[in-house]
Each structure stands twice: as structure tokens, then as C-alpha cells.
Design an enzyme around this catalytic site. Structure first.
Site, mmCIF file in Angstrom:
data_model
loop_
_atom_site.group_PDB
_atom_site.id
_atom_site.type_symbol
_atom_site.label_atom_id
_atom_site.label_comp_id
_atom_site.label_asym_id
_atom_site.label_seq_id
_atom_site.Cartn_x
_atom_site.Cartn_y
_atom_site.Cartn_z
ATOM 1 C CB SER A 189 -0.023 -5.397 1.916
ATOM 2 O OG SER A 189 -1.026 -4.507 1.447
ATOM 3 C CD GLU A 202 4.382 -9.923 6.404
ATOM 4 O OE1 GLU A 202 4.180 -9.779 7.623
ATOM 5 O OE2 GLU A 202 3.612 -9.480 5.533
ATOM 6 C CG HIS A 236 3.642 -8.371 1.971
ATOM 7 N ND1 HIS A 236 3.382 -7.969 3.263
ATOM 8 C CD2 HIS A 236 3.533 -7.251 1.206
ATOM 9 C CE1 HIS A 236 3.150 -6.678 3.265
ATOM 10 N NE2 HIS A 236 3.233 -6.218 2.038
ATOM 11 C CG ASN A 292 0.322 -4.164 6.873
ATOM 12 O OD1 ASN A 292 0.949 -3.169 7.228
ATOM 13 N ND2 ASN A 292 0.281 -4.562 5.620
#
Length: 505
Positions: free
Chosen positions: A123, A156, A144, A194
């Protein structure tokens, strides 16, 4: 590019929560799956956990017994990396440590065939950096998943500098066939989610630090006005402050100290105190048995209002007009600049300025600002801020009108942008910068935020709904109020506004 064929062997390395979840997803999609963990018994324990989870789904009628048995038959453990040699795709889900992951992928490259795709579930670690020591870095990508992998829709697909576009396309199609909602992302710090999510936490933390309101009130506004499933304090307590703070620090450091990603001293203090949230029993809230959850602050009013005047288009808040009429308020409409007048009070949607500043600059007496809502027809709460010189009677009348509309009214200190508008504007601004820098396209970024962190609307779609002129005005006023780079408007936001083009359509 087609998805991996159903008979392609999938290797999963790491039998923790993420590795086990990924193995379950691939097996349920029909692939033979081989699970490896260097901890003795960990892989077998993970499969036992999958057995229990699938059994629960059967009991609830969400999966039939034949599907469960077929899935379990496709899962097996291996005792060494050599057992993964015939895989067509290997997904790594081990410790977030660059050196350890690099060593693993170098070993895998020597073990596996040249057509095996190597993927990391990282991540936070650069895919470019992971691939750099490989002889064939083009076959290294990020895949991800979000926790829990069997339930969360987003994946992702992350491309590093050398990643082959054809392989990224193949992983994208494979994730779709696995029932996921994939997005393409470039390997930059935080990827999409993120990175773009940082303002959701950061703005609530800053509002708390500045005394705008307490945690319970700010969380209630984000849920009941903003439409988010949880407020920032509830969510960080759930994630764990050690984890959330570490991600923020990682993104902040990776962007060379860009103050848009500045960590919070309040959160650091919680981490230093060991108050990590639910898992430690205390964070912003107390989770001890019998502890009472604080209630959000709400205003009441003794005033009675039967009529109000709406001057001009209320923009995103225009649904307040029929809502008031449905509740028996006589609404008189006339031209103007988007204001509501009731008694001595003037109500306006925040544009990022302080209420006291806007009252002085625009010559408005008894000004009360109200916050953004996802849907003014359905919201159950609204935040308000009062100009310093507004009278008690005007405040009481404004609150009475909003209560008459069926809204709980929560007070905020006179701070720029209030709570929901400020947060959504910052999310949209960060999403715009991610598009500008080629991290992903507008569609994928909005999809990632909806599917990955359950936002009620993608930040760019939300900006389109509010109006880019209003979002840009909020950002410019935040920048002017704080004089900090943190609030600088994205060049893409300025460009879209200048050309009159929305992010979507």
C-alpha cells in the site's frame, strides 16, 4: 488484453489477513491457488479461517455448499517458494519492508517462468523501486487489494516506471473477472486512495486542534450532512492511530514535506500515549465496557418562523427551498446573490471565508453561514457558524428556520470553510492534482474513492455538483485565510474552471 485463463495457477505469499483474503478471492473465481508463508502452520491456519468464513456464508444463504466445496478444493498450501514455480501470477502480501520484498521478488524471478506476472499488494512501497533489481522489471506490478479483500471491491493496479502496459491491462481484466472494481494507478506515494484520502483525516484533525467543535459533533456532521459512513475520528479509531499516522508520515516524507500531507500533532500525541483506538480500548473515544459515547452538540430555538425570503439561486443548497415548503414555511423567492433571509438573520452557504470576514466584506448584517450537505433534501444535520456581531435574536431565528426544515443544527466556531465544505473541497483539490500528475484519470480516481473507502460520491464528481467556481472560491479563501501552501488550489482545478469544463462530461 484478456484476463488470465481460469486454469492459471495463482501463488499467494503471506498468510495474514490480506494474503488469506486474496487467496480466497482467486479461489472463488475458479483458479487453483497455492498459499505460502514462512511461518510454520500459518498457511494451513489461514485456510482453516477461509473454511470458517465460507461456512458462515453458506449458513446465511449467500453461498451454496457446492460452491464452498469447489472453492476449498482449489486451495492448497506449499512448504517452500519452489512450490510456486509453476504459477502464472504471484501476489505478495508480506511485511511492508522494501529490502525484504526486493529479496523475495529476486528469488521468485529465478524460480518462475518468464511469463509469470509478479505483483505486490503493498500500500505504500514504490513498485518502481521493487522492480529495480529485477532482470525483467517489466513484469513487476502492484495489485493493491483493500481489507477485507473478499468484501472490498477496489483493486489498484499499479504500474511502475518499467511495468509493461499489456500486463497491467491483463491484471485489470483479471481483477474484473474476479468480481472486483479495478483502477489503473501510477506508482507514486500513496497511489490513489492513500493519497487522495489524506484531507479527510487532516481537516477534521485541524478543526479539532483549532477548537471548531468536539469529535462527536464533527463526526456527526461528516455522517449526517456529508453522507460519509463514518467521521474521521471514528474511522481513525477503527483503523488504528499507529497505522493511520504512519501512512500520513510516509506520504508526507515521500512528497518531501509537502504541507498538504502534514501529520497531526494531536494524532501523534495519541500514538505516543498508546491510545491507538478500538484495538487498545481508547483513542478519540473510550471503548471500555460501559463507556458512554458523547453526543454531538445541537442548538435549540424558542423562535417561531413562518416565512423566509430566498434571494437568487442557492446553488448546491437549492433543495432547501422545497424542503422548507414541504414543512409549511412560506418561501418568497426574488432575485439576489444566493441568500436566505428570515427575520433579522441572513443565511448563506459557506464560500471558505470566515463569517465575520464575509459579513464585513459583503456588508451583511447578522450573517449566519451554513455548511455543505451531500443532499439538502435528505440530510438530517447541518453545521452553522455565526458572524461575531450577529445578534442573539438573529441567531435564534436562523436556527429556528433550519430546525423547521427538519435539520439538527450543530454549531461550529467561526472557522474558514466550516467542516463538510472544507473537507470535500480539499478532497476534490487533491484528486485534481492526482489527475494533473498522471496518477490516474478522473473516472478511476472517483471510482477508487467510492469503492476503496466508501465515499458517498467521488471527490471530482462532487466538485462538479457543487460547481467548480464555488470549489475554487473555497480553496482560494482557505489559502487567503491561512496563507499556507496546504490550501493552494490545484492547477487543474483552475484550468477546468477557466475553460468551463467539468471533470466528468
Amino acid at each position: 488484453m484478456d484476463a488470465l485463463t481460469i486454469d492459471t495457477r495463482i501463488g499467494v505469499i503471506g498468510a495474514g489477513a490480506m494474503g488469506a483474503g486474496i487467496a480466497q478471492v482467486a479461489a472463488q473465481a475458479g483458479h487453483p491457488v497455492y498459499l505460502y508463508d514462512n511461518r510454520p502452520g500459518a498457511a494451513a491456519a489461514a485456510i482453516d479461517g477461509i473454511v470458517r468464513q465460507l461456512g458462515t456464508l453458506v449458513e446465511k444463504g449467500k453461498l451454496d455448499a457446492a460452491q464452498r466445496d469447489a472453492t476449498l478444493a482449489r486451495l492448497q498450501t506449499v512448504e517452500s517458494l519452489e512450490g510456486l514455480a509453476r504459477s502464472g501470477l504471484i501476489v505478495e502480501a508480506i511485511v511492508e519492508n522494501l529490502a525484504v520484498k526486493r529479496e523475495l521478488f529476486q528469488r521468485l524471478e529465478d524460480l518462475c517462468g518468464e511469463d509469470c506476472i509478479l505483483a505486490s499488494n503493498t500500500s505504500s512501497i514504490s513498485i518502481t523501486s521493487l522492480a529495480a533489481p529485477l532482470k525483467r522489471p517489466e513484469r513487476m506490478l502492484g495489485m493493491h487489494f483493500f481489507n477485507p479483500a473478499p468484501l472490498m471491491a477496489l483493486v489498484e493496479i499499479v504500474s511502475g516506471l518499467a511495468s509493461a502496459p499489456a500486463l497491467a491491462a491483463r491484471l485489470y481484466e483479471t481483477a474484473k473477472r474476479w468480481g472486483k472494481q479495478p483502477v489503473h494507478a501510477r506508482s507514486t506515494p500513496g497511489f490513489i486512495v492513500n493519497r487522495v484520502a489524506r484531507p479527510f483525516y487532516a481537516e477534521s484533525l485541524r478543526l479539532l486542534q483549532e477548537g471548531a467543535a468536539d469529535c462527536a459533533t464533527l463526526d456527526a456532521l461528516m455522517r449526517e450532512a456529508g453522507g460519509f459512513r463514518m467521521g474521521a475520528f471514528e474511522l481513525t479509531d477503527l483503523i488504528g492511530h499507529d497505522v493511520n499516522y504512519a501512512v500520513t508520515r510516509s506520504v508526507f516524507d515521500a512528497y518531501y514535506g509537502d504541507f498538504r500531507f502534514q501529520p497531526s500533532l494531536i494524532q501523534k500525541e495519541l500514538v505516543d500515549a498508546g491510545r491507538l483506538g478500538r484495538k487498545s480500548g481508547r483513542g478519540f473515544y473510550d471503548y471500555a465496557e460501559g463507556a458512554q459515547r458523547p453526543a454531538p452538540v445541537e442548538l435549540c430555538s424558542g423562535a417561531e418562523v413562518a416565512t423566509c425570503v430566498v434571494e437568487g439561486d442557492l446553488g448546491p443548497a437549492r433543495a432547501l427551498v422545497p424542503r422548507l415548503r414541504e414543512r409549511g414555511v412560506r418561501v418568497i423567492e426574488r432575485p439576489g446573490s444566493g441568500l436566505i433571509r428570515v427575520g433579522d438573520a441572513v443565511l448563506a452557504l459557506t464560500d471558505g471565508r470566515l463569517a465575520s470576514q464575509r459579513a464585513r466584506q459583503d456588508g451583511l448584517v447578522n450573517l449566519i453561514l451554513f455548511d455543505l450537505a451531500l443532499d439538502y433534501a435528505e440530510a438530517s444535520r447541518i453545521g452553522v457558524a455565526f458572524a461575531a456581531d450577529s445578534s442573539y435574536e438573529a441567531r435564534d431565528q436562523a436556527v429556528a428556520l433550519l430546525l423547521r426544515a427538519g435539520l439538527a443544527v450543530s454549531p461550529l466556531a467561526d472557522i474558514p470553510g466550516l467542516a463538510v465544505m472544507r473537507t470535500v473541497s480539499m478532497l476534490a483539490n487533491e484528486a485534481a492534482d492526482a489527475v494533473l500528475q498522471g496518477v490516474g484519470n478522473a473516472h478511476d480516481i472517483d471510482l477508487a474513492m467510492r469503492a476503496g473507502v466508501n465515499y458517498p460520491l467521488g471527490p471530482l464528481a462532487w466538485a462538479d455538483r457543487i460547481g467548480l467556481d464555488h470549489v475554487l472560491r473555497v480553496q482560494e479563501n482557505l489559502l487567503h485565510s491561512y496563507n499556507e501552501e496546504r490550501y493552494r488550489p490545484s492547477l487543474l482545478l483552475r484550468r477546468q474552471h477557466a475553460t468551463g469544463r467539468a471533470f466528468h462530461g
